[in-house]
Design a protein around this motif. Structure first.
Motif, short mmCIF file in Angstrom:
data_model
loop_
_atom_site.label_atom_id
_atom_site.label_comp_id
_atom_site.label_asym_id
_atom_site.label_seq_id
_atom_site.Cartn_x
_atom_site.Cartn_y
_atom_site.Cartn_z
N UNK A 89 0.85 -1.19 0.00
CA UNK A 89 0.00 0.00 0.00
C UNK A 89 0.89 1.23 0.00
N UNK A 90 1.91 1.24 0.83
CA UNK A 90 2.83 2.37 0.91
C UNK A 90 4.17 1.96 0.30
N UNK A 91 4.60 2.70 -0.68
CA UNK A 91 5.88 2.47 -1.34
C UNK A 91 6.91 3.44 -0.80
N UNK A 92 8.16 3.25 -1.15
CA UNK A 92 9.21 4.15 -0.68
C UNK A 92 9.45 5.25 -1.71
N UNK A 93 8.39 6.01 -1.99
CA UNK A 93 8.53 7.17 -2.88
C UNK A 93 8.34 8.44 -2.06
N UNK A 94 8.45 9.57 -2.71
CA UNK A 94 8.44 10.85 -1.98
C UNK A 94 7.10 11.12 -1.30
N UNK A 95 5.99 10.83 -1.96
CA UNK A 95 4.70 11.13 -1.33
C UNK A 95 4.41 10.21 -0.15
N UNK A 96 4.76 8.95 -0.26
CA UNK A 96 4.54 8.04 0.87
C UNK A 96 5.40 8.41 2.06
N UNK A 97 6.64 8.78 1.80
CA UNK A 97 7.52 9.19 2.89
C UNK A 97 7.08 10.51 3.51
N UNK A 98 6.61 11.44 2.69
CA UNK A 98 6.08 12.70 3.22
C UNK A 98 4.84 12.43 4.07
N UNK A 99 4.00 11.54 3.61
CA UNK A 99 2.79 11.16 4.35
C UNK A 99 3.17 10.58 5.71
N UNK A 100 4.17 9.73 5.74
CA UNK A 100 4.59 9.09 6.98
C UNK A 100 5.24 10.09 7.93
N UNK A 101 6.23 10.84 7.46
CA UNK A 101 6.99 11.70 8.35
C UNK A 101 6.25 12.96 8.76
N UNK A 102 5.59 13.61 7.83
CA UNK A 102 4.86 14.84 8.19
C UNK A 102 3.64 14.50 9.05
N UNK A 103 2.99 13.38 8.77
CA UNK A 103 1.88 12.94 9.63
C UNK A 103 2.35 12.65 11.04
#
Length: 128
Positions: A89-103
């Protein structure tokens, strides 16, 4: 100086509901951020911040912001685990990482905000 708190039973029910709402926001946001790459992550983060802040204000306690954050983290951990078929569901791309870290940062910020309300943070309310 804190806001008046709702009754204890109502707060416990609110904690459970906000925990479940955190799970739902995390699951929905994980799909929205991948569906509309530049705008989806901003929309998902706005919903996340609103959920955490609403928990803080509804319950009047910092635990009210931590409950949806805990549900959000639990759902994120479950969504990061790859399936046996190889699907993620979550890949190691920029949007997934932004979603994880900023959240995650939003959860910490909302859980450490003061519980009293005022027009400007740090300025106490006028006496009643």
């Amino acid at each position: 100086m804190a806001e008046p708190q709702p009754p204890r039973l109502a707060r416990i029910a609110a904690y459970v509901l906000f925990f479940l709402l955190g799970v739902v926001v995390s699951a929905c946001g994980s799909f929205v951020q991948a569906l509309w790459p530049p705008v989806g992550v901003l929309l998902a983060l706005a919903a996340t911040a609103a959920t955490f802040y609403a928990g803080l204000r509804v319950t009047g306690t910092r635990l009210g912001a931590a409950a949806p954050a805990a549900g959000w983290f639990l759902a994120m951990v479950l969504l990061m685990v790859p399936r046996p078929e190889g699907d993620n569901v979550l890949w190691s791309n920029a949007t997934s990482l932004a979603w994880l870290f900023v959240g995650s940062i939003l959860g910490v910020i909302c859980a450490t905000l003061p519980t009293r309300s005022s027009w400007f943070p740090g300025v106490p309310n006028p006496p009643r």
